[in-house]
Design a protein around this motif. Structure first.
Motif, PDB file in Angstrom:
ATOM      1  N   THR A 112       0.833  -1.204   0.000  1.00  0.00           N
ATOM      2  CA  THR A 112       0.000   0.000   0.000  1.00  0.00           C
ATOM      3  C   THR A 112       0.868   1.254   0.000  1.00  0.00           C
ATOM      4  N   SER A 113       1.981   1.204   0.704  1.00  0.00           N
ATOM      5  CA  SER A 113       2.860   2.379   0.748  1.00  0.00           C
ATOM      6  C   SER A 113       3.483   2.666  -0.615  1.00  0.00           C
ATOM      7  N   ARG A 116       0.380   8.175  -3.931  1.00  0.00           N
ATOM      8  CA  ARG A 116      -0.338   8.945  -2.906  1.00  0.00           C
ATOM      9  C   ARG A 116      -1.483   9.719  -3.539  1.00  0.00           C
ATOM     10  N   GLY A 117      -2.610   9.709  -2.849  1.00  0.00           N
ATOM     11  CA  GLY A 117      -3.761  10.455  -3.322  1.00  0.00           C
ATOM     12  C   GLY A 117      -4.581   9.731  -4.379  1.00  0.00           C
ATOM     13  N   GLU A 137      -7.117   4.061  -5.555  1.00  0.00           N
ATOM     14  CA  GLU A 137      -6.699   2.726  -5.112  1.00  0.00           C
ATOM     15  C   GLU A 137      -5.988   2.775  -3.765  1.00  0.00           C
ATOM     16  N   ALA A 138      -5.121   3.744  -3.577  1.00  0.00           N
ATOM     17  CA  ALA A 138      -4.403   3.886  -2.309  1.00  0.00           C
ATOM     18  C   ALA A 138      -5.380   4.174  -1.168  1.00  0.00           C
ATOM     19  N   HIS A 139      -6.341   5.051  -1.424  1.00  0.00           N
ATOM     20  CA  HIS A 139      -7.326   5.396  -0.394  1.00  0.00           C
ATOM     21  C   HIS A 139      -8.204   4.192  -0.053  1.00  0.00           C
TER      22      HIS A 139
END
Length: 124
Positions: free
Chosen positions: A65-66, A70-71, A74-76
């Motif tokens: 996930t890291s 960012r933003g 999918e990450a959220h």
């Protein structure tokens, strides 16, 4: 009977490799429970086993996930799902049979999702 989950930070994938077949068997066993009387000892054993699998899989899931942008959506979504899994993971096993049964099913589904991500990542 209340149990406390292992801490995922204390497990390392290098020391405890992911055994997908064993994890899948535990998930299947947990999802098949409840056809008859609910045994709290069985629920406690399954919950602890599933928590151990989840703790191991969470390490890899957090790392993956890291690496997502960012933003991004999918990450959220992934971070939100992992947060829910961690809440389920940390909740002590309920003392009432039906509640414990539901909780074991939640742990099994969380483990199933994490294992699917692990398996998909291993194929890349």
């Amino acid at each position: 009977m209340r149990t406390h989950p292992p801490q995922p930070q204390s497990l390392r994938a290098e020391v405890y490799p992911v055994d997908a077949a064993t994890i899948s068997e535990t998930i299947g066993q947990a999802l098949r429970t409840g056809a008859g009387p609910i045994d709290l000892n069985e629920m406690a054993t399954l919950a602890e086993t599933l928590r151990g699998h989840i703790a191991l899989l969470l390490i890899e899931a957090r790392e993956a996930t890291s690496q997502l942008g960012r933003g991004t959506l999918e990450a959220h979504q992934t971070a939100t799902r992992l947060g829910g899994i961690e809440q389920t993971f940390r909740r002590p096993l309920a003392s009432l049979p039906l509640a414990a049964h539901v909780q074991v099913h939640q742990l099994a589904r969380a483990c199933q999702w994490l294992l699917a991500r692990h398996t998909a990542g291993a194929r890349r």
